[in-house]
Scaffold this motif. Structure first.
Motif, PDB file in Angstrom:
ATOM      1  N   ARG A   1       0.831  -1.209   0.000  1.00  0.00           N
ATOM      2  CA  ARG A   1       0.000   0.000   0.000  1.00  0.00           C
ATOM      3  C   ARG A   1       0.865   1.257   0.000  1.00  0.00           C
ATOM      4  O   ARG A   1       0.497   2.264  -0.603  1.00  0.00           O
ATOM      5  N   LYS A   2       2.020   1.216   0.652  1.00  0.00           N
ATOM      6  CA  LYS A   2       2.950   2.349   0.592  1.00  0.00           C
ATOM      7  C   LYS A   2       3.471   2.523  -0.832  1.00  0.00           C
ATOM      8  O   LYS A   2       3.627   3.643  -1.310  1.00  0.00           O
ATOM      9  N   THR A   3       3.732   1.406  -1.511  1.00  0.00           N
ATOM     10  CA  THR A   3       4.194   1.465  -2.904  1.00  0.00           C
ATOM     11  C   THR A   3       3.100   2.045  -3.792  1.00  0.00           C
ATOM     12  O   THR A   3       3.381   2.868  -4.674  1.00  0.00           O
ATOM     13  N   LEU A   4       1.850   1.640  -3.569  1.00  0.00           N
ATOM     14  CA  LEU A   4       0.728   2.223  -4.316  1.00  0.00           C
ATOM     15  C   LEU A   4       0.634   3.724  -4.050  1.00  0.00           C
ATOM     16  O   LEU A   4       0.423   4.511  -4.974  1.00  0.00           O
ATOM     17  N   ALA A   5       0.790   4.118  -2.795  1.00  0.00           N
ATOM     18  CA  ALA A   5       0.740   5.541  -2.446  1.00  0.00           C
ATOM     19  C   ALA A   5       1.832   6.305  -3.178  1.00  0.00           C
ATOM     20  O   ALA A   5       1.593   7.386  -3.725  1.00  0.00           O
TER      21      ALA A   5
ATOM     22  N   THR B   1      -4.254   2.632 -15.439  1.00  0.00           N
ATOM     23  CA  THR B   1      -5.111   1.463 -15.582  1.00  0.00           C
ATOM     24  C   THR B   1      -4.715   0.423 -14.533  1.00  0.00           C
ATOM     25  O   THR B   1      -3.558   0.375 -14.097  1.00  0.00           O
ATOM     26  N   PRO B   2      -5.657  -0.411 -14.128  1.00  0.00           N
ATOM     27  CA  PRO B   2      -5.296  -1.486 -13.195  1.00  0.00           C
ATOM     28  C   PRO B   2      -4.172  -2.367 -13.743  1.00  0.00           C
ATOM     29  O   PRO B   2      -3.303  -2.797 -12.984  1.00  0.00           O
ATOM     30  N   LYS B   3      -4.168  -2.618 -15.048  1.00  0.00           N
ATOM     31  CA  LYS B   3      -3.119  -3.450 -15.645  1.00  0.00           C
ATOM     32  C   LYS B   3      -1.751  -2.795 -15.502  1.00  0.00           C
ATOM     33  O   LYS B   3      -0.773  -3.461 -15.137  1.00  0.00           O
ATOM     34  N   ALA B   4      -1.661  -1.490 -15.760  1.00  0.00           N
ATOM     35  CA  ALA B   4      -0.381  -0.789 -15.619  1.00  0.00           C
ATOM     36  C   ALA B   4       0.093  -0.808 -14.165  1.00  0.00           C
ATOM     37  O   ALA B   4       1.288  -0.972 -13.886  1.00  0.00           O
ATOM     38  N   ILE B   5      -0.842  -0.655 -13.238  1.00  0.00           N
ATOM     39  CA  ILE B   5      -0.506  -0.685 -11.812  1.00  0.00           C
ATOM     40  C   ILE B   5      -0.020  -2.076 -11.417  1.00  0.00           C
ATOM     41  O   ILE B   5       0.991  -2.230 -10.718  1.00  0.00           O
ATOM     42  N   TYR B   6      -0.707  -3.107 -11.907  1.00  0.00           N
ATOM     43  CA  TYR B   6      -0.315  -4.493 -11.628  1.00  0.00           C
ATOM     44  C   TYR B   6       1.099  -4.772 -12.159  1.00  0.00           C
ATOM     45  O   TYR B   6       1.929  -5.361 -11.457  1.00  0.00           O
ATOM     46  N   GLU B   7       1.381  -4.330 -13.377  1.00  0.00           N
ATOM     47  CA  GLU B   7       2.714  -4.544 -13.961  1.00  0.00           C
ATOM     48  C   GLU B   7       3.788  -3.813 -13.158  1.00  0.00           C
ATOM     49  O   GLU B   7       4.871  -4.347 -12.910  1.00  0.00           O
TER      50      GLU B   7
ATOM     51  N   THR C   1      -5.471  -8.964  -6.063  1.00  0.00           N
ATOM     52  CA  THR C   1      -5.008  -8.234  -4.880  1.00  0.00           C
ATOM     53  C   THR C   1      -4.813  -6.760  -5.203  1.00  0.00           C
ATOM     54  O   THR C   1      -5.223  -5.880  -4.437  1.00  0.00           O
ATOM     55  N   VAL C   2      -4.205  -6.479  -6.337  1.00  0.00           N
ATOM     56  CA  VAL C   2      -3.998  -5.094  -6.752  1.00  0.00           C
ATOM     57  C   VAL C   2      -5.347  -4.410  -6.933  1.00  0.00           C
ATOM     58  O   VAL C   2      -5.583  -3.315  -6.407  1.00  0.00           O
ATOM     59  N   TYR C   3      -6.254  -5.054  -7.660  1.00  0.00           N
ATOM     60  CA  TYR C   3      -7.544  -4.446  -7.932  1.00  0.00           C
ATOM     61  C   TYR C   3      -8.350  -4.239  -6.648  1.00  0.00           C
ATOM     62  O   TYR C   3      -8.988  -3.205  -6.461  1.00  0.00           O
ATOM     63  N   ARG C   4      -8.286  -5.187  -5.744  1.00  0.00           N
ATOM     64  CA  ARG C   4      -8.988  -5.064  -4.460  1.00  0.00           C
ATOM     65  C   ARG C   4      -8.455  -3.855  -3.684  1.00  0.00           C
ATOM     66  O   ARG C   4      -9.226  -3.084  -3.100  1.00  0.00           O
ATOM     67  N   ASN C   5      -7.135  -3.656  -3.678  1.00  0.00           N
ATOM     68  CA  ASN C   5      -6.548  -2.500  -3.004  1.00  0.00           C
ATOM     69  C   ASN C   5      -6.978  -1.188  -3.660  1.00  0.00           C
ATOM     70  O   ASN C   5      -7.238  -0.198  -2.972  1.00  0.00           O
ATOM     71  N   LEU C   6      -7.066  -1.185  -4.977  1.00  0.00           N
ATOM     72  CA  LEU C   6      -7.526   0.014  -5.678  1.00  0.00           C
ATOM     73  C   LEU C   6      -8.964   0.343  -5.286  1.00  0.00           C
ATOM     74  O   LEU C   6      -9.306   1.506  -5.036  1.00  0.00           O
ATOM     75  N   ARG C   7      -9.804  -0.675  -5.227  1.00  0.00           N
ATOM     76  CA  ARG C   7     -11.207  -0.462  -4.856  1.00  0.00           C
ATOM     77  C   ARG C   7     -11.334   0.042  -3.416  1.00  0.00           C
ATOM     78  O   ARG C   7     -12.124   0.941  -3.137  1.00  0.00           O
ATOM     79  N   VAL C   8     -10.554  -0.531  -2.510  1.00  0.00           N
ATOM     80  CA  VAL C   8     -10.588  -0.093  -1.114  1.00  0.00           C
ATOM     81  C   VAL C   8     -10.121   1.356  -1.014  1.00  0.00           C
ATOM     82  O   VAL C   8     -10.752   2.179  -0.327  1.00  0.00           O
ATOM     83  N   MET C   9      -9.055   1.704  -1.721  1.00  0.00           N
ATOM     84  CA  MET C   9      -8.544   3.071  -1.692  1.00  0.00           C
ATOM     85  C   MET C   9      -9.553   4.043  -2.307  1.00  0.00           C
ATOM     86  O   MET C   9      -9.678   5.179  -1.853  1.00  0.00           O
ATOM     87  N   GLU C  10     -10.292   3.595  -3.294  1.00  0.00           N
ATOM     88  CA  GLU C  10     -11.336   4.429  -3.900  1.00  0.00           C
ATOM     89  C   GLU C  10     -12.490   4.615  -2.920  1.00  0.00           C
ATOM     90  O   GLU C  10     -12.991   5.725  -2.737  1.00  0.00           O
ATOM     91  N   GLU C  11     -12.902   3.555  -2.262  1.00  0.00           N
ATOM     92  CA  GLU C  11     -13.990   3.641  -1.286  1.00  0.00           C
ATOM     93  C   GLU C  11     -13.639   4.551  -0.114  1.00  0.00           C
ATOM     94  O   GLU C  11     -14.510   5.208   0.457  1.00  0.00           O
TER      95      GLU C  11
END
Length: 148
Positions: A22-26, A37-43, A56-66
């Motif tokens: 999650r720190k890396t996503l931040a 895109t989720p694909k670019a983030i996953y890569e 897992t990546v997509y679930r984290n994106l959805r949680v961060m969006e919520e």
């Protein structure tokens, strides 16, 4: 733009456990001005975290969006995410289809709709897609200049 620390603080204040992923996503969203895109983030994430699943990546994106950290927008070619606008409460966007430049719509068009009494609105989105002045001039396309 939000800093990595601000993004992590928003997530932590909403009760989200702060992991290295999650720190890396931040960090990725703090360093990226546009949409991903989720694909670019996953890569991107896969380079640092072997065995990481797309789910897992997509679930984290959805949680961060919520939680209001990210904004999700549906483009013609699929869903994309970007960091939630700093300093803006409820608002909408005008988005350039070529460069992704985004401008806030400073009022809510929902207030202008005549919603039937028997319909309960629980959520809405409103985005306007087109071409910014610079991209419209580059393409020379009459449609991008609004001269159809």
């Amino acid at each position: 733009m939000h800093t990595v620390d601000e993004i992590v603080e928003i997530m932590a204040s909403q009760g989200l456990r702060i992991t290295d992923q999650r720190k890396t996503l931040a960090r990725l969203f703090a360093d990226t001005a546009g949409y991903l895109t989720p694909k670019a983030i996953y890569e991107y994430m896969g380079k640092s975290y072997s065995g990481l699943s797309f789910d897992t990546v997509y679930r984290n994106l959805r949680v961060m969006e919520e939680l209001g950290v990210l904004e999700q927008v549906m483009f013609e070619d699929g869903v994309k995410f970007k960091l939630h606008c700093k300093g803006h409460d409820h608002h909408h966007h005008m988005i350039c289809l070529q460069c992704g430049h985004t401008l806030p719509v400073t009022f809510c068009p929902m207030n202008e709709l005549d919603v039937p009494e028997k319909f309960q609105v629980v959520k809405h989105k409103f985005e306007v897609f087109g071409y910014c002045e610079q991209c419209g001039a580059q393409t020379g396309d009459e449609a991008s200049k609004g001269k159809l």
